[in-house]
Design a protein around this motif. Sequence first.
Motif, PDB file in Angstrom:
ATOM      1  N   GLY A  45       0.825  -1.191   0.000  1.00  0.00           N
ATOM      2  CA  GLY A  45       0.000   0.000   0.000  1.00  0.00           C
ATOM      3  C   GLY A  45       0.862   1.244   0.000  1.00  0.00           C
ATOM      4  N   ASN A  46       0.237   2.392   0.268  1.00  0.00           N
ATOM      5  CA  ASN A  46       0.986   3.636   0.298  1.00  0.00           C
ATOM      6  C   ASN A  46       1.998   3.633   1.444  1.00  0.00           C
ATOM      7  N   PRO A  47       3.131   4.323   1.260  1.00  0.00           N
ATOM      8  CA  PRO A  47       4.124   4.391   2.345  1.00  0.00           C
ATOM      9  C   PRO A  47       3.504   4.970   3.616  1.00  0.00           C
ATOM     10  N   LYS A  48       3.945   4.428   4.748  1.00  0.00           N
ATOM     11  CA  LYS A  48       3.432   4.876   6.041  1.00  0.00           C
ATOM     12  C   LYS A  48       4.558   5.555   6.814  1.00  0.00           C
ATOM     13  N   GLY A  49       4.244   6.677   7.475  1.00  0.00           N
ATOM     14  CA  GLY A  49       5.233   7.419   8.239  1.00  0.00           C
ATOM     15  C   GLY A  49       5.395   6.832   9.629  1.00  0.00           C
ATOM     16  N   MET A 282       5.894   4.767  18.026  1.00  0.00           N
ATOM     17  CA  MET A 282       4.718   5.424  18.576  1.00  0.00           C
ATOM     18  C   MET A 282       3.460   5.091  17.785  1.00  0.00           C
ATOM     19  N   GLY A 283       3.618   4.873  16.493  1.00  0.00           N
ATOM     20  CA  GLY A 283       2.494   4.648  15.594  1.00  0.00           C
ATOM     21  C   GLY A 283       2.788   5.275  14.243  1.00  0.00           C
ATOM     22  N   MET A 287      -2.372   7.911  10.724  1.00  0.00           N
ATOM     23  CA  MET A 287      -2.980   6.647  10.300  1.00  0.00           C
ATOM     24  C   MET A 287      -3.359   5.804  11.528  1.00  0.00           C
ATOM     25  N   PRO A 288      -4.348   6.254  12.299  1.00  0.00           N
ATOM     26  CA  PRO A 288      -4.720   5.513  13.513  1.00  0.00           C
ATOM     27  C   PRO A 288      -5.203   4.095  13.225  1.00  0.00           C
ATOM     28  N   LEU A 295      -0.202  -2.462  16.343  1.00  0.00           N
ATOM     29  CA  LEU A 295       0.079  -2.452  17.776  1.00  0.00           C
ATOM     30  C   LEU A 295      -1.148  -2.884  18.569  1.00  0.00           C
ATOM     31  N   ASP A 296      -0.977  -3.836  19.506  1.00  0.00           N
ATOM     32  CA  ASP A 296      -2.113  -4.189  20.355  1.00  0.00           C
ATOM     33  C   ASP A 296      -2.103  -3.330  21.616  1.00  0.00           C
TER      34      ASP A 296
END
Length: 472
Positions: A45-49, A282-283, A287-288, A295-296
């Motif tokens: 998919g699209n790159p995630k930060g 951190m995440g 993109m929550p 992450l759980d």
Amino acid sequence: MPFLYTWDEFMKLGDDVPNEQLDAVIDSLRANECCSLIYTSGTTGNPKGVMLSHDNITWTARTTSVILNPNRGEEILISYLPLSHVAAQMMDIWVCMSSAGTVYFAEPDALKGSLINTLKEVHPTGFLGVPRVWEKMHEGMKAVGAKVSPLKKRISDWAKSIGLQYNYSVMKGENVVPWGFMLSNNLVFKRVRANLGLDRCRVCCTGAAPITKETLKYFLSLNIPVRELYGMSESSGPHTLSLTEYRIGSCGKVMPGCKTKLVDPDEDGNGEICFWGRHVFMGYLNMPDKTEESLDEEGWLRSGDLGKHDEDDFLYITGRIKELIITAGGENIPPVPIEDAVKNEVPIISSAMLIGDKLKFLSVLLTLKCVMDDNGEPTDDLSPEVLAFCRQHGVKATKVSEIIANKEAAVYKLIQEGLERVNAQSASNAQKIQKWVILERDFSVTGGELGQHRQAFLSCSMTENKVGSIHV
């Protein structure tokens, strides 16, 4: 030269900044706030930060530097990967800063061949080489070694057998020094290290992608253990390390202060690898939903990788969850171990891609090792290793297309016999390869088979004339 400063000149740049301004910046920082953004490759998919906090970075850098350099000796590293990559950021910036080390920047064409020259100039104390760097060194050294006299070859083969015997002993914790090791060290091992610029290197590592067992065993035979690391951008880089203890094919044991668990293991012990520790990110930026998927609630990071532990708690990567092949018969098959086995059994193979999802049987797409051009793209010219095999078996072809057009019997026989050996080791009939084909071109970004992130590790083209006269 613009933007080039001596240390004194660099320190003077801050003379006009009042201490109050500096203190205000320091006071504004919080350990749990984002310090760095690293974007994933976007293969799913699209790159995630990936948001890494100050604590993520400082804790990981400190822990890694203590593990890699416990005596706090002089640290000299080479930066050659893009600093947008987590391995480059962690090693070249943060670990080096933590250990008060020195970083030398390689030439822009490092992955096209000049990295070996930088190694020989710098003589680093530690070196993290992505798999293609080690594999290209391996190929180049073998090509040079194939041209030496029979006497030198016999000496080299004898020394390598001693080196392999010694290092297998080290792996078992026995540390038995076989007869002839000191002679082998003086005749071959020291010279090879010097010619590669690794004579001061305390730790040689590899990571970021799978490496062949053939390459690992080759360097082990030269008394150059290449230790595997494993981690993700989301874990600030490393999660498992192979240092004082190591196993061929394993990415080591979990870092101190971190935890690993395997979720939903099968009967062979293969489960999804999950990470826990202060190195976990951190995440994802804005993109929550993606963060929640990874992450759980207890802070465990899902890697998406399949792995298992041995009796000594060494971790082995066995595949990717999303890469699982589900045959028409309903059997789940991880392709990576089979693809790796094919490349190990047939050294002239560059890439192997297993196919068989929703099909009755497995097939594999193969590419032959070839020469890369200046842009790191595959050409039609066979690599020196394949050419040497062809000459030994009376095959006159010099190009991949000629091998395919003529269906050269010696090459096709070598591949068929290698696949039969792989099949003999299969856990079930469903995991056996039934058909195969040689493609006319190796995998590449422009060809559409690889993503940009993966290509960074495959574009190195150190040919034998750039490795030097290392006769091994």
